[in-house]
Design a protein around this motif. Structure first.
Motif: not given
Length: 350
Positions: A212, A216, A264, A270
């Motif tokens: 994640t 990101s 996460g 998310i």
């Protein structure tokens, strides 16, 4: 918070056609790495949802569900490779024998700019590695109201999807809300645990938060590309600011850094850290396939109002704002033209 900081600039660039191919930007009309990584991840979520629904609605065993997911991913991957090869061959035939004058004109590069970009990239990589180490070595998790690990363990132990309450170990006595039951992240995590041999607790609390975090950065990198399409230094600086805000904003739930480092694996994280920045970049670049994928993915991982979640709300707000700005611009230009004609008429009379 991070999206709020970038909002003043993004609205100013709304009608400058960032997806239009410019000199020296030959990859603008092709898929970028961010599109492949995030788009592929969202497609995997969609495939997981299909397999998950087979377990929920048709009563398939969890092993059958994960086998179906593996087959789906394999088929889609082979199809993607085949389409990529065909597309590449088509482009080669189309460009065969043609010179690229733009490449010749831009052969000389700004050395100072390149060095600045390299330095910023090195600092960013070092920061990301520290953050990954923080996730892998940390023992603090955001578990309030969360049963992800317990649910994954139940799927694996019972070989079934949502038949046993993970808190009591007994069958659900009052049923389960369908809007909660269709969320597919526990099935995805369970499939990863089965095929990798990792314990569910390591998949959920270690592996997925690291993925994640990386996605990101990819999503914010795509947003930075939309904001600063021609300036790599600004894009790296933007990502570095994002990383610093992640590290410093880890003091309470709901803040980007805290959610990524300690939660996460949650769908809401998310959505905030990956889906929303990527959605904004797709809206700015007018890549509506990515917009649709974000909206559908959110419905698969987060409790929404019958599929209408934050991504859909942002998309609708963006389109409405775009229509209003467009109308305002047209009226303003029409008024300027009218004033110009009026002045020219007065000058001719004099």
């Amino acid at each position: 918070m991070l999206l709020y900081l970038s909002s003043p600039y993004k609205y100013g660039k709304m009608y400058k056609s960032p997806c239009k191919k410019k000199a020296g930007m030959g990859d603008e009309m092709t898929f970028r790495t961010s599109d492949i990584l995030i788009g592929g991840s969202l497609i995997i979520i969609g495939l997981t949802e299909i397999a998950h629904l087979a377990g929920c609605l048709l009563g398939w065993s969890f092993l059958t569900v994960t086998d179906l997911l593996l087959a789906e991913v394999g088929i889609v991957l082979l199809a993607a490779i085949l389409l990529s090869v065909i597309s590449r061959q088509t482009r080669k035939r189309a460009t065969a024998g043609k010179n690229d004058p733009v490449a010749d004109q831009n052969s000389g590069t700004d050395t100072a700019k390149e060095k600045s970009t390299q330095i910023l990239t090195g600092v960013l990589i070092f920061l990301i590695l520290l953050q990954i180490l923080r996730i892998l070595t940390g023992n603090r998790m955001w578990l309030t109201g969360d049963m992800t690990v317990e649910t994954v363990n139940t799927f694996l132990r019972e070989n079934a999807v949502y038949t046993v309450n993970p808190l009591t170990g007994t069958a659900y006595s009052m049923g389960m809300s369908l809007r909660l039951k269709i969320l597919c992240l526990p099935t995805l995590y369970g499939a990863i645990s089965r095929f990798t041999g990792m314990a569910p607790v390591d998949v959920v609390y270690r592996l997925i938060p690291c993925i994640t975090l990386l996605l990101s950065y990819v999503a914010y990198g795509s947003l930075g590309k939309a904001l600063f399409p021609e300036n790599s230094v600004k894009r790296r600086t933007f990502l570095l600011i994002v990383g610093i805000l992640f590290s410093t904003g880890a003091y309470m739930p709901g803040v980007d850094g805290f959610d990524v480092f300690y939660g996460g694996f949650r769908g809401v994280t998310i959505r905030a850290a990956v889906l929303l920045p990527y959605l904004l970049s797709c809206l700015m670049d007018r890549k509506y396939t990515g917009v649709i994928l974000c909206i559908l993915a959110e419905a698969c991982i987060v409790w929404t109002l019958y599929g209408a979640g934050v991504c859909l709300l942002v998309t609708v707000a963006w389109l409405i704002l775009g229509a209003l700005v467009s109308q305002f611009r047209k009226r303003w230009e029409k008024r300027k033209m009218t004033d110009a004609h009026g002045r020219s008429g007065e000058e001719a009379t004099e």
